[in-house]
Scaffold this motif. Structure first.
Motif, short mmCIF file in Angstrom:
data_model
loop_
_atom_site.label_atom_id
_atom_site.label_comp_id
_atom_site.label_asym_id
_atom_site.label_seq_id
_atom_site.Cartn_x
_atom_site.Cartn_y
_atom_site.Cartn_z
N THR A 1 -11.57 -1.88 7.49
CA THR A 1 -10.96 -1.48 6.22
C THR A 1 -11.52 -2.22 5.02
N LYS A 2 -12.24 -3.35 5.23
CA LYS A 2 -12.75 -4.19 4.14
C LYS A 2 -11.62 -4.81 3.32
N ILE A 3 -10.41 -4.90 3.93
CA ILE A 3 -9.26 -5.53 3.28
C ILE A 3 -9.17 -6.99 3.77
N GLN A 4 -8.87 -7.90 2.86
CA GLN A 4 -8.79 -9.31 3.24
C GLN A 4 -7.71 -9.53 4.30
N ARG A 5 -7.98 -10.52 5.14
CA ARG A 5 -7.10 -10.78 6.28
C ARG A 5 -5.68 -11.13 5.83
N ARG A 6 -5.55 -11.86 4.72
CA ARG A 6 -4.23 -12.30 4.29
C ARG A 6 -3.37 -11.12 3.85
N TYR A 7 -4.02 -10.09 3.30
CA TYR A 7 -3.25 -8.91 2.90
C TYR A 7 -2.83 -8.10 4.13
N LEU A 8 -3.72 -8.03 5.14
CA LEU A 8 -3.35 -7.32 6.37
C LEU A 8 -2.18 -8.01 7.06
N SER A 9 -2.22 -9.34 7.10
CA SER A 9 -1.12 -10.10 7.72
C SER A 9 0.16 -9.93 6.92
N ALA A 10 0.04 -9.88 5.58
CA ALA A 10 1.23 -9.72 4.76
C ALA A 10 1.86 -8.36 4.99
N MET B 1 1.27 -8.93 -2.25
CA MET B 1 0.22 -7.97 -2.61
C MET B 1 -0.04 -8.02 -4.11
N PRO B 2 -1.27 -7.63 -4.56
CA PRO B 2 -1.60 -7.70 -5.99
C PRO B 2 -0.70 -6.81 -6.83
N SER B 3 -0.42 -5.60 -6.35
CA SER B 3 0.43 -4.65 -7.09
C SER B 3 0.88 -3.57 -6.12
N ASP B 4 1.81 -2.73 -6.60
CA ASP B 4 2.29 -1.64 -5.75
C ASP B 4 1.18 -0.64 -5.46
N TYR B 5 0.27 -0.44 -6.43
CA TYR B 5 -0.85 0.48 -6.22
C TYR B 5 -1.70 0.02 -5.05
N THR C 1 -0.73 -2.00 -2.69
CA THR C 1 0.08 -1.95 -1.47
C THR C 1 -0.01 -0.56 -0.84
N ARG C 2 0.18 0.50 -1.66
CA ARG C 2 0.08 1.86 -1.12
C ARG C 2 -1.32 2.15 -0.58
N THR C 3 -2.34 1.68 -1.29
CA THR C 3 -3.73 1.92 -0.87
C THR C 3 -4.02 1.22 0.45
N PHE C 4 -3.59 -0.05 0.57
CA PHE C 4 -3.86 -0.81 1.80
C PHE C 4 -3.10 -0.24 2.98
N ILE C 5 -1.83 0.21 2.75
CA ILE C 5 -1.06 0.82 3.85
C ILE C 5 -1.77 2.08 4.34
N ARG C 6 -2.27 2.87 3.38
CA ARG C 6 -2.97 4.11 3.77
C ARG C 6 -4.22 3.81 4.58
N GLN C 7 -5.04 2.84 4.14
CA GLN C 7 -6.26 2.48 4.87
C GLN C 7 -5.95 1.90 6.25
N TYR C 8 -4.88 1.04 6.33
CA TYR C 8 -4.48 0.44 7.60
C TYR C 8 -4.07 1.55 8.57
#
Length: 299
Positions: free
Chosen positions: A26-35, A44-48, A50-57
């Motif tokens: 996903t190219k997402i940092q590990r700390r965000y995936l763990s969060a 998370m940096p922002s709700d935008y 958060t939604r983007t990372f959830i979708r990619q995960y």
């Protein structure tokens, strides 16, 4: 019911993926995936994001991201978007088609037909104008001073505009002229090919008369003075038809253009020319006759 993070983590483990593997995908940092797995969305940096990372995960582990994002936004999973109300159609389809057919035609509808009509009228006008020019310019073949007529018995008779001489004198002159033509006229082939044969004539008495006879089929002939490209006489003979023509007095040579050489017999002053014998052809052929020396018939 499992939380967002629990569902994602469970799907990751079923795929046999580690956090490091998921980070590479996903190219997402590990700390965000763990969060996300810990449901710590405040990290998370922002709700935008958060939604983007959830979708990619979710896409990486094979889950449908839409229910998870709706849950993050606080919306129930079974909420369906209201569809816009459809307006009833008044009248049947047949009536609509009828209205379209009844639509009045515009100028654009008639434009192609109008242009085509103008082109046809222009072509017809050009043809009529050309025909009028041809008629005004006179006949293609000038009327000769001396006419040659072929009778039903294939015997030729000549008429002049002046008064006819006594029949006895005319007969004697005709015999003398015939003897002189037979004696003096000499035609020799100087070159011969399939499409062109050249004759050299000597002691040719004038006026020079050409006789043409169509044999088994129709044949087209055209006459022009040597050295020019203007045909002064042309005609199509039918099988068995005979015509004669007098060569202009100022002509030093004549070109005879034949359309079907195997269907034509040519005589010059009653002497037949075997123009299609050495190199026979059924197509076009040009016979060129050079009158090197001529003698007046009445001299």
């Amino acid at each position: 019911m499992d939380t967002i993070g629990e569902q994602l983590k469970k799907a990751r483990l079923e795929k046999g993926l580690t956090i490091e593997d998921l980070q590479k995908i996903t190219k997402i940092q590990r700390r965000y995936l763990s969060a996300i797995e810990a449901n710590d969305f405040d990290a998370m940096p922002s709700d935008y994001y958060t939604r983007t990372f959830i979708r990619q995960y979710a896409e990486a582990v094979g889950l449908n991201a839409r229910p998870l994002i709706r849950r993050f936004e606080g919306k129930p999973d079974d909420t369906q978007e209201e569809l816009p109300q459809t307006k009833p159609i008044r009248g049947s389809r047949k009536e609509k088609h009828r209205k379209k057919k009844k639509k009045q035609p515009t100028f654009k509808d008639y434009l192609p037909v109008t242009l085509l009509s103008l082109v046809v009228i222009a072509i017809i006008g050009t043809i009529i104008y050309a025909m009028r020019l041809d008629i005004a310019s006179g006949p293609l073949v000038p009327k000769p001073e001396k006419a040659v007529v072929i009778g039903n018995d294939s015997k030729e008779s000549t008429t002049e505009s002046s008064s006819q001489p006594d029949s006895t004198e005319s007969s004697e002159k005709t015999k003398d002229s015939s003897k002189k033509k037979t004696t003096d006229n000499k035609f020799k082939i100087t070159s011969d090919s399939i499409d062109l044969v050249t004759y050299s004539g000597s002691n040719v008495s004038t006026p020079i008369k050409l006789d043409f006879t169509a044999l088994e089929g129709p044949v087209w002939i055209g006459l022009q003075q040597s050295g020019t490209n203007a045909i002064y006489y042309q005609y199509t003979l039918q099988p068995g038809e005979e015509i004669s023509s007098i060569v202009p007095e100022d002509a030093t040579g004549i070109d005879i253009i034949v359309g079907a050489s195997n269907n034509l017999s040519v005589k010059v002053n009653d002497q037949e020319l075997a123009f299609n014998k050495a190199n026979p052809t059924t197509g076009k052929k040009i016979i060129t006759i050079d009158f090197a020396t001529t003698t007046k018939e009445n001299e």
